[in-house]
Design a protein around this motif. Structure first.
Motif, PDB file in Angstrom:
ATOM      1  N   LEU A 133       0.831  -1.204   0.000  1.00 49.93           N
ATOM      2  CA  LEU A 133       0.000   0.000   0.000  1.00 49.93           C
ATOM      3  C   LEU A 133       0.863   1.250   0.000  1.00 49.93           C
ATOM      4  O   LEU A 133       0.618   2.191  -0.759  1.00 49.93           O
ATOM      5  N   ALA A 134       1.880   1.275   0.837  1.00 46.94           N
ATOM      6  CA  ALA A 134       2.757   2.443   0.912  1.00 46.94           C
ATOM      7  C   ALA A 134       3.411   2.720  -0.438  1.00 46.94           C
ATOM      8  O   ALA A 134       3.489   3.876  -0.878  1.00 46.94           O
ATOM      9  N   GLN A 135       3.867   1.686  -1.104  1.00 45.08           N
ATOM     10  CA  GLN A 135       4.517   1.871  -2.402  1.00 45.08           C
ATOM     11  C   GLN A 135       3.530   2.392  -3.438  1.00 45.08           C
ATOM     12  O   GLN A 135       3.864   3.250  -4.261  1.00 45.08           O
ATOM     13  N   THR A 136       2.301   1.915  -3.381  1.00 44.69           N
ATOM     14  CA  THR A 136       1.284   2.379  -4.326  1.00 44.69           C
ATOM     15  C   THR A 136       0.949   3.841  -4.090  1.00 44.69           C
ATOM     16  O   THR A 136       0.773   4.616  -5.040  1.00 44.69           O
ATOM     17  N   LEU A 137       0.858   4.247  -2.823  1.00 48.73           N
ATOM     18  CA  LEU A 137       0.541   5.640  -2.510  1.00 48.73           C
ATOM     19  C   LEU A 137       1.596   6.592  -3.074  1.00 48.73           C
ATOM     20  O   LEU A 137       1.276   7.692  -3.517  1.00 48.73           O
ATOM     21  N   LYS A 138       2.842   6.148  -3.048  1.00 44.61           N
ATOM     22  CA  LYS A 138       3.910   6.981  -3.610  1.00 44.61           C
ATOM     23  C   LYS A 138       3.634   7.278  -5.077  1.00 44.61           C
ATOM     24  O   LYS A 138       3.853   8.409  -5.551  1.00 44.61           O
ATOM     25  N   SER A 139       3.118   6.287  -5.788  1.00 40.76           N
ATOM     26  CA  SER A 139       2.801   6.480  -7.204  1.00 40.76           C
ATOM     27  C   SER A 139       1.572   7.352  -7.404  1.00 40.76           C
ATOM     28  O   SER A 139       1.335   7.845  -8.504  1.00 40.76           O
ATOM     29  N   CYS A 140       0.781   7.536  -6.357  1.00 39.91           N
ATOM     30  CA  CYS A 140      -0.439   8.344  -6.436  1.00 39.91           C
ATOM     31  C   CYS A 140      -0.208   9.801  -6.032  1.00 39.91           C
ATOM     32  O   CYS A 140      -1.173  10.566  -5.928  1.00 39.91           O
ATOM     33  N   GLY A 141       1.035  10.167  -5.787  1.00 39.58           N
ATOM     34  CA  GLY A 141       1.317  11.551  -5.428  1.00 39.58           C
ATOM     35  C   GLY A 141       1.201  11.848  -3.951  1.00 39.58           C
ATOM     36  O   GLY A 141       1.183  13.019  -3.553  1.00 39.58           O
ATOM     37  N   VAL A 142       1.107  10.818  -3.108  1.00 43.04           N
ATOM     38  CA  VAL A 142       1.098  11.018  -1.658  1.00 43.04           C
ATOM     39  C   VAL A 142       2.549  11.088  -1.188  1.00 43.04           C
ATOM     40  O   VAL A 142       3.318  10.140  -1.377  1.00 43.04           O
ATOM     41  N   ALA A 143       2.915  12.188  -0.575  1.00 42.82           N
ATOM     42  CA  ALA A 143       4.306  12.397  -0.168  1.00 42.82           C
ATOM     43  C   ALA A 143       4.628  11.722   1.152  1.00 42.82           C
ATOM     44  O   ALA A 143       5.735  11.218   1.349  1.00 42.82           O
ATOM     45  N   TYR A 144       3.691  11.757   2.078  1.00 42.36           N
ATOM     46  CA  TYR A 144       3.901  11.147   3.385  1.00 42.36           C
ATOM     47  C   TYR A 144       2.557  10.649   3.891  1.00 42.36           C
ATOM     48  O   TYR A 144       1.492  11.123   3.478  1.00 42.36           O
ATOM     49  N   SER A 145       2.581   9.686   4.810  1.00 38.87           N
ATOM     50  CA  SER A 145       1.357   9.243   5.454  1.00 38.87           C
ATOM     51  C   SER A 145       1.683   8.774   6.868  1.00 38.87           C
ATOM     52  O   SER A 145       2.570   7.946   7.069  1.00 38.87           O
ATOM     53  N   ARG A 146       0.936   9.304   7.821  1.00 36.36           N
ATOM     54  CA  ARG A 146       1.208   9.055   9.241  1.00 36.36           C
ATOM     55  C   ARG A 146       0.556   7.764   9.730  1.00 36.36           C
ATOM     56  O   ARG A 146      -0.593   7.469   9.422  1.00 36.36           O
ATOM     57  N   THR A 147       1.290   7.018  10.511  1.00 31.99           N
ATOM     58  CA  THR A 147       0.766   5.842  11.190  1.00 31.99           C
ATOM     59  C   THR A 147       0.304   6.265  12.591  1.00 31.99           C
ATOM     60  O   THR A 147       0.171   7.461  12.869  1.00 31.99           O
ATOM     61  N   VAL A 148       0.076   5.288  13.476  1.00 30.30           N
ATOM     62  CA  VAL A 148      -0.221   5.613  14.880  1.00 30.30           C
ATOM     63  C   VAL A 148       0.894   5.117  15.791  1.00 30.30           C
ATOM     64  O   VAL A 148       0.725   5.021  17.004  1.00 30.30           O
ATOM     65  N   GLU A 149       2.041   4.809  15.212  1.00 30.61           N
ATOM     66  CA  GLU A 149       3.190   4.390  16.008  1.00 30.61           C
ATOM     67  C   GLU A 149       3.755   5.575  16.787  1.00 30.61           C
ATOM     68  O   GLU A 149       3.917   6.670  16.243  1.00 30.61           O
ATOM     69  N   SER A 150       4.068   5.366  18.049  1.00 26.64           N
ATOM     70  CA  SER A 150       4.732   6.369  18.880  1.00 26.64           C
ATOM     71  C   SER A 150       6.140   5.900  19.189  1.00 26.64           C
ATOM     72  O   SER A 150       6.342   4.786  19.695  1.00 26.64           O
ATOM     73  N   THR A 151       7.114   6.740  18.905  1.00 26.69           N
ATOM     74  CA  THR A 151       8.510   6.357  19.091  1.00 26.69           C
ATOM     75  C   THR A 151       9.100   6.869  20.395  1.00 26.69           C
ATOM     76  O   THR A 151      10.120   6.361  20.851  1.00 26.69           O
ATOM     77  N   HIS A 152       8.503   7.918  20.965  1.00 23.41           N
ATOM     78  CA  HIS A 152       9.077   8.625  22.120  1.00 23.41           C
ATOM     79  C   HIS A 152      10.446   9.208  21.778  1.00 23.41           C
ATOM     80  O   HIS A 152      11.267   9.442  22.672  1.00 23.41           O
ATOM     81  N   ARG A 153      10.657   9.466  20.509  1.00 28.36           N
ATOM     82  CA  ARG A 153      11.920  10.017  20.030  1.00 28.36           C
ATOM     83  C   ARG A 153      11.648  11.251  19.166  1.00 28.36           C
ATOM     84  O   ARG A 153      10.503  11.562  18.841  1.00 28.36           O
ATOM     85  N   PHE A 154      12.729  11.928  18.786  1.00 25.62           N
ATOM     86  CA  PHE A 154      12.631  13.145  17.988  1.00 25.62           C
ATOM     87  C   PHE A 154      13.383  12.998  16.666  1.00 25.62           C
ATOM     88  O   PHE A 154      13.834  13.972  16.075  1.00 25.62           O
ATOM     89  N   ASP A 155      13.516  11.746  16.214  1.00 23.13           N
ATOM     90  CA  ASP A 155      14.209  11.486  14.959  1.00 23.13           C
ATOM     91  C   ASP A 155      13.400  12.000  13.774  1.00 23.13           C
ATOM     92  O   ASP A 155      12.175  12.109  13.842  1.00 23.13           O
ATOM     93  N   ILE A 156      14.083  12.248  12.679  1.00 20.80           N
ATOM     94  CA  ILE A 156      13.421  12.626  11.436  1.00 20.80           C
ATOM     95  C   ILE A 156      13.426  11.406  10.523  1.00 20.80           C
ATOM     96  O   ILE A 156      14.481  10.856  10.210  1.00 20.80           O
TER      97      ILE A 156
END
Length: 277
Positions: A133-156
């Motif tokens: 699904l993620a790979q298909t969205l890239k082809s549809c012009g979606v640049a990013y999509s948020r999950t509900v995962e919480s990392t407790h971090r500040f990484d990019i």
């Protein structure tokens, strides 16, 4: 080669963004809080689930979606971002692939026509995603999509189509993480990403959580307050800079200024410009 780190616009080392789902009436109060404290958010909308015009929700109903006209009145020209949340909020991996893509693209199409802009951001309904699904969205012009995962971090992230958050606003570590985030950090840029649903504040009678967070985070000279897509575009442009083999010459092919920290000094590479250290 210099010791090199990305900085956000105007040389800021930190960025803060928020992401809220469903287009519910409680977003009105949330946006007022954000605006008073200078914070920026992305609001993820299911354009196929607008409430009927003039609809009155029964007393005690917590999850109250807004009508199309209310959505446009609140978000259009607000300075916040509108993003895709699938037309009917379907659990996309459980749907036939063609229908899942229709849910995304039809939501994108409707929102683009309503708001008069290209929409490239998204949040997954229920946070569910598969690699396909993620790979298909890239082809549809979606640049990013948020999950509900919480990392407790500040990484990019480097995986924008499986974008995690730092935490949900009901996380018991919220203010502990906020206090950690604002402290000086010598090793690269940091991003605090908060997500949730504004109706949860009413359901849990805890509007003070976001009030306190917004007040604590506001007005900090070292923090860039930005929408999801602003952060995506800036980071993507920064990572796309052309750099010489000796790490001393930089060319910025993008249309926005880019900032960096090299050997402890702050530099700006202007749009279309060059920098030689």
């Amino acid at each position: 080669m210099p010791d090199l780190w990305m900085l956000f616009p105007n040389g800021k080392p930190k960025a803060l963004t928020l992401s809220y789902d469903d287009g519910v009436e409680q977003d009105i109060r949330l946006m007022d809080i954000l605006n008073r404290h200078g914070l920026k958010a992305t609001f993820n909308i299911n354009s196929g689930l607008y409430a009927p015009e003039g609809h009155v929700w029964p007393e005690g109903q917590i999850h109250r979606r807004m009508s199309r006209s209310a959505v446009l009145d609140l978000y259009k020209d607000s300075g916040h971002e509108i993003a895709i949340h699938a037309y009917h909020h379907g659990d996309l991996p459980s749907l036939p692939p063609a229908y899942a893509i229709w849910q995304v693209m039809h939501d994108k199409n409707v929102l683009e026509n309503e708001f008069g802009r290209i929409i490239r951001g998204m949040a997954y309904p229920f946070g569910t995603v598969t690699p396909e699904l993620a790979q298909t969205l890239k082809s549809c012009g979606v640049a990013y999509s948020r999950t509900v995962e919480s990392t407790h971090r500040f990484d990019i992230t480097h995986d924008w189509l499986r974008l995690p958050a730092t935490c949900h606003h009901d996380d018991p570590m919220l203010m502990e993480l906020a206090e950690k985030f604002v402290k000086p950090h010598p090793f690269g840029p940091q991003l605090f990403y908060l997500w949730g649903h504004s109706y949860e504040f009413e359901a849990n009678n805890n509007w003070h959580v976001i009030e306190n967070f917004a007040q604590f985070m506001s007005g900090r000279d070292n923090v860039w307050y930005a929408t999801n897509i602003e952060i995506y575009d800036y980071v993507t442009a920064w990572r796309g800079m052309h750099i010489s083999a000796d790490g001393r010459r930089f060319h910025n092919p993008s249309a926005q200024p880019l900032w960096l920290l090299a050997d402890g000094k702050t530099y700006c590479v202007e749009a279309g410009g060059d920098l030689v250290l």
